[in-house]
Every structure is written in C-alpha cells, then in structure tokens.
Design a protein around this motif. Structure first.
Motif, short mmCIF file in Angstrom:
data_model
loop_
_atom_site.label_atom_id
_atom_site.label_comp_id
_atom_site.label_asym_id
_atom_site.label_seq_id
_atom_site.Cartn_x
_atom_site.Cartn_y
_atom_site.Cartn_z
N GLY A 1 10.28 -4.38 0.41
CA GLY A 1 9.61 -5.26 0.71
C GLY A 1 8.00 -4.84 0.81
O GLY A 1 7.08 -5.38 1.41
N ALA A 2 7.71 -3.70 0.26
CA ALA A 2 6.57 -2.92 0.62
C ALA A 2 5.80 -2.83 -0.89
O ALA A 2 6.65 -2.57 -1.95
N ASP A 3 4.44 -2.69 -0.84
CA ASP A 3 3.77 -2.52 -2.03
C ASP A 3 2.67 -1.50 -1.77
O ASP A 3 2.10 -1.45 -0.67
N LEU A 4 1.79 -0.97 -2.83
CA LEU A 4 0.69 -0.33 -2.60
C LEU A 4 -0.46 -0.95 -3.42
O LEU A 4 -0.37 -1.43 -4.14
N ARG A 5 -1.49 -0.79 -2.52
CA ARG A 5 -2.79 -1.49 -2.88
C ARG A 5 -3.81 -0.16 -2.89
O ARG A 5 -4.23 0.25 -2.23
N ALA A 6 -4.35 0.09 -4.35
CA ALA A 6 -5.45 1.16 -4.50
C ALA A 6 -6.68 0.15 -5.16
O ALA A 6 -6.70 -0.58 -6.01
N LEU A 7 -7.65 0.71 -4.36
CA LEU A 7 -9.07 -0.18 -4.45
C LEU A 7 -9.76 0.94 -5.38
O LEU A 7 -10.16 2.07 -5.18
N VAL A 8 -9.98 0.22 -6.68
CA VAL A 8 -10.78 1.41 -7.76
C VAL A 8 -12.10 0.89 -7.69
O VAL A 8 -12.51 -0.33 -7.83
N VAL A 9 -13.06 1.75 -7.77
CA VAL A 9 -14.66 1.47 -7.99
C VAL A 9 -15.13 2.61 -9.04
O VAL A 9 -14.97 3.82 -8.59
N ASP A 10 -15.86 1.92 -9.83
CA ASP A 10 -16.20 2.99 -10.93
C ASP A 10 -15.21 3.65 -11.72
O ASP A 10 -15.39 5.01 -12.05
N GLY A 11 -13.77 3.01 -11.79
CA GLY A 11 -12.90 3.84 -12.29
C GLY A 11 -12.17 4.81 -11.58
O GLY A 11 -11.41 5.48 -12.11
N GLN A 12 -12.61 5.11 -10.39
CA GLN A 12 -11.93 5.97 -9.53
C GLN A 12 -11.36 5.38 -8.29
O GLN A 12 -11.83 4.26 -7.71
N VAL A 13 -10.18 5.83 -7.97
CA VAL A 13 -9.51 5.28 -6.36
C VAL A 13 -10.47 5.79 -5.30
O VAL A 13 -10.49 6.85 -5.32
N VAL A 14 -10.95 4.72 -4.30
CA VAL A 14 -11.81 5.08 -3.50
C VAL A 14 -11.14 4.69 -2.03
O VAL A 14 -11.37 4.95 -0.86
N GLY A 15 -9.92 4.00 -2.14
CA GLY A 15 -9.13 3.89 -0.91
C GLY A 15 -7.71 3.19 -1.32
O GLY A 15 -7.56 2.81 -2.42
N ALA A 16 -6.72 3.44 -0.60
CA ALA A 16 -5.32 3.12 -0.72
C ALA A 16 -4.57 2.93 0.52
O ALA A 16 -4.81 3.52 1.37
N MET A 17 -3.72 1.78 0.38
CA MET A 17 -3.06 1.38 1.63
C MET A 17 -1.56 1.00 1.25
O MET A 17 -1.33 0.66 0.07
N LYS A 18 -0.75 1.05 2.02
CA LYS A 18 0.77 0.64 1.96
C LYS A 18 0.83 -0.60 2.84
O LYS A 18 0.69 -0.70 4.02
N ARG A 19 1.24 -1.63 2.00
CA ARG A 19 1.51 -3.02 2.78
C ARG A 19 2.95 -3.29 2.99
O ARG A 19 3.49 -3.20 1.96
N GLN A 20 3.45 -3.61 4.02
CA GLN A 20 4.72 -3.81 4.32
C GLN A 20 5.01 -5.40 4.87
O GLN A 20 4.22 -5.84 5.49
N GLY A 21 5.88 -6.11 4.21
CA GLY A 21 6.05 -7.44 4.56
C GLY A 21 6.65 -7.54 6.00
O GLY A 21 7.48 -6.75 6.20
N LYS A 22 6.32 -8.69 6.63
CA LYS A 22 7.05 -8.79 7.85
C LYS A 22 8.48 -8.81 7.46
O LYS A 22 9.02 -9.30 6.32
N GLU A 23 9.10 -8.84 8.73
CA GLU A 23 10.83 -8.69 8.61
C GLU A 23 11.35 -10.09 7.97
O GLU A 23 10.95 -11.17 8.41
N GLY A 24 12.32 -9.81 7.09
CA GLY A 24 12.86 -11.16 6.35
C GLY A 24 11.92 -11.72 5.28
O GLY A 24 12.28 -12.66 4.50
N GLU A 25 10.53 -10.88 5.08
CA GLU A 25 9.70 -11.41 4.00
C GLU A 25 9.65 -10.29 2.98
O GLU A 25 9.36 -9.29 3.19
N PHE A 26 10.03 -10.84 1.63
CA PHE A 26 9.89 -9.75 0.67
C PHE A 26 8.26 -9.61 -0.06
O PHE A 26 8.07 -8.70 -0.87
#
Length: 292
Positions: free
Chosen positions: A185-210
C-alpha cells in the motif's frame, strides 16, 4: 522576468508557493485562469487576450493545468509556445502524460520497468484479461482517473470479472495491472526538475486503503532513493519530455516499477515531507532557460 502561472485557483498551495518564490527572486508574477484566455490566431501574430489586455509581455509560463481542463489548458500553453514564450512543460508533453495508455507504451519501449499491464477493446473474455497479468488480485484503472479516483483493487477473480464487465457495459476505457503485494500500500514520489530528482517521499496509504494518495488520507515521509529508483525517475522524465514532473513508482522484488508520471505535481506533500524548497528549484529552472 514577467512570469505567468496558469492556474484556476490562486489560493492552491502549489500556486501560492510558486508565486512566493518567484517574487522573492525579483520577478513579476501573475496567476491567470487559462479558461478565461482568448486565443487569437492570426498570420505571423499569435496572441492571447485575457480580460482587458494582450499577454504579449510574458517571458515564461508555468502551467498548472488540471486534468478536467486539459484540452483548453493545453491550447493556451501551445499558443504561448507559438509566441516564443518559454514554458516549464510543453503542451505536447502534458497531453502525452495525460494519456495513460500512450505514456505506458512509450515508457515500456524505453525499457522502464512497470507492473504488467493489459488494455483491451471491451473484451468479453475478461477471464483471459485477468490471467494475462497473473490472476487476482488485480488493479483496474480508468484511463482518465486522477488522484486515486477510478482505481479499483479487485481481490478475487470473481470481483475482477464483475468490475471489468461493469466498466465494459459503460464503455469506460480501463487498463488492468498486476497487484504488487510487497509494496504494502505504499509508493514513492520523486519530484524531477530540469531532469534531476530534487526531492523524494514515500507515501503510505491509510489502514485498509491500497491507494497511497495524500488526497485520500495517506501519509508521507522523506526517503533516499536507490540508484535504480533515481535512474527510473530521470529516464521517465526524459522519455515523456517532462523536465518538471512527479514520477510515481512502487518498490517490488524485481526492482522499482513505474506507476505514472504527473505533469502537474502538487508541491505541498513533498515540500512538507522533505523540507526542501521545490518551488524555488522550479523558478531557478525558469531563470536558467528563459531568454528574458
């Protein structure tokens, strides 16, 4: 520079932060609703009229085009391009990313890993479609869905068949994807600016939510991406010609798998999770590339 942010709501976090950072760096900024722009097409003189004036003084544009206004919003972005104005993402790139099927086909050809995906023309043999992705559970997605809307987890074969038959009956275009159980139930979001990753986070769904979307109650935390994850994010950005984008991926036993590429990524979740000034990165990208 004279910068225009194309957004229907000046009060949105992302729009407000871009205005703040642009003004901090001495630029003049306007937030303009693309739906209130008139596109004037004339030989060798493309122009845009907004309220009481022509927008012939604009140096750079930051499109924040929502999915519901993609057609007209992209027409406005395209007109700015015809006027020689630099834009952080082009109209063609936005359209390319909004077509989930076309973007997945393009990304697949570039060798980018993704969950096994099937698209069919309202097939009556839904059992075969499910088998193509390894059987239930499966993810069924509307091609037009955003922010987790139009995404269904079918946990059993019977449930998957029922959902597919319902969508087929409504003539709704969907794709079917394998369910990556180990992602939990988790995924990663990478924020790309000018072709380079400038920030990344791991997002986790709330309990019971995929679904891990923050709009649906998910949580987020900063994460350091692996070399493979960084490479996937940057390759996806290049493949869709989106120098500024959000790249969503899953962690799997066979490495990172791409979910989708967002041409208008929100800044609130990633700025708060990482503590990084993403808005400033976008403005400095404009400064490096605009002719102003």
């Amino acid at each position: 520079m004279n910068i225009v942010i194309l957004s229907r709501n000046a009060g949105l976090y992302s729009t407000d932060r871009l205005v703040e950072e642009a003004e901090n760096r001495g630029h003049k900024v306007e937030v303009i609703d693309p739906l209130k722009c008139d596109i004037i097409i004339e030989k060798e003189k493309p122009t845009i009229y907004y309220k009481d004036r022509y927008l012939d003084y604009v140096d750079a544009v930051i499109p924040r085009i929502g999915a519901s206004v993609t057609f007209y919003g992209c027409a406005v972005v395209r007109q700015f391009e015809m006027m020689g104005v630099f834009t952080t993402v082009t109209s063609d790139s936005i359209l390319r990313s909004r077509d989930k099927l076309k973007s997945l086909q393009r990304l697949s050809k570039r060798g980018i890993g993704m969950p096994k995906t099937v698209f069919t023309n309202y097939s009556r043999d839904v059992e075969e479609v499910i088998d193509h992705v390894g059987g239930a559970p499966v993810i069924i997605k509307l091609l037009e869905g955003t922010q987790g809307l139009g995404v269904v987890l079918a946990e059993t074969k019977n449930a998957a068949e029922s959902v597919l038959e319902a969508f087929n009956g409504l003539q709704a275009r969907v794709i079917v994807q394998e369910f990556i159980k180990e992602a939990k139930g988790a995924d990663l979001r990478a924020l790309v600016v000018d072709g380079q990753v400038v920030g990344a986070m791991k997002r986790q769904g709330k309990e019971g939510e995929f679904r891990s979307n923050l709009h649906r109650g998910g949580s987020a935390k900063i994460i350091k991406l692996s070399e493979a994850e960084l490479r996937l994010a940057m390759n996806a950005s290049r493949a869709l010609k989106l120098p500024v984008c959000g790249v969503d991926m899953l962690q799997s036993e066979r490495g990172p798998l791409l979910l989708e590429v967002n041409s208008t990524p929100g800044l609130e979740g990633i700025e708060k999770a990482t503590g990084k000034n993403i808005a400033k990165s976008i403005i400095t990208y404009l400064e490096r590339n605009s002719n102003a």
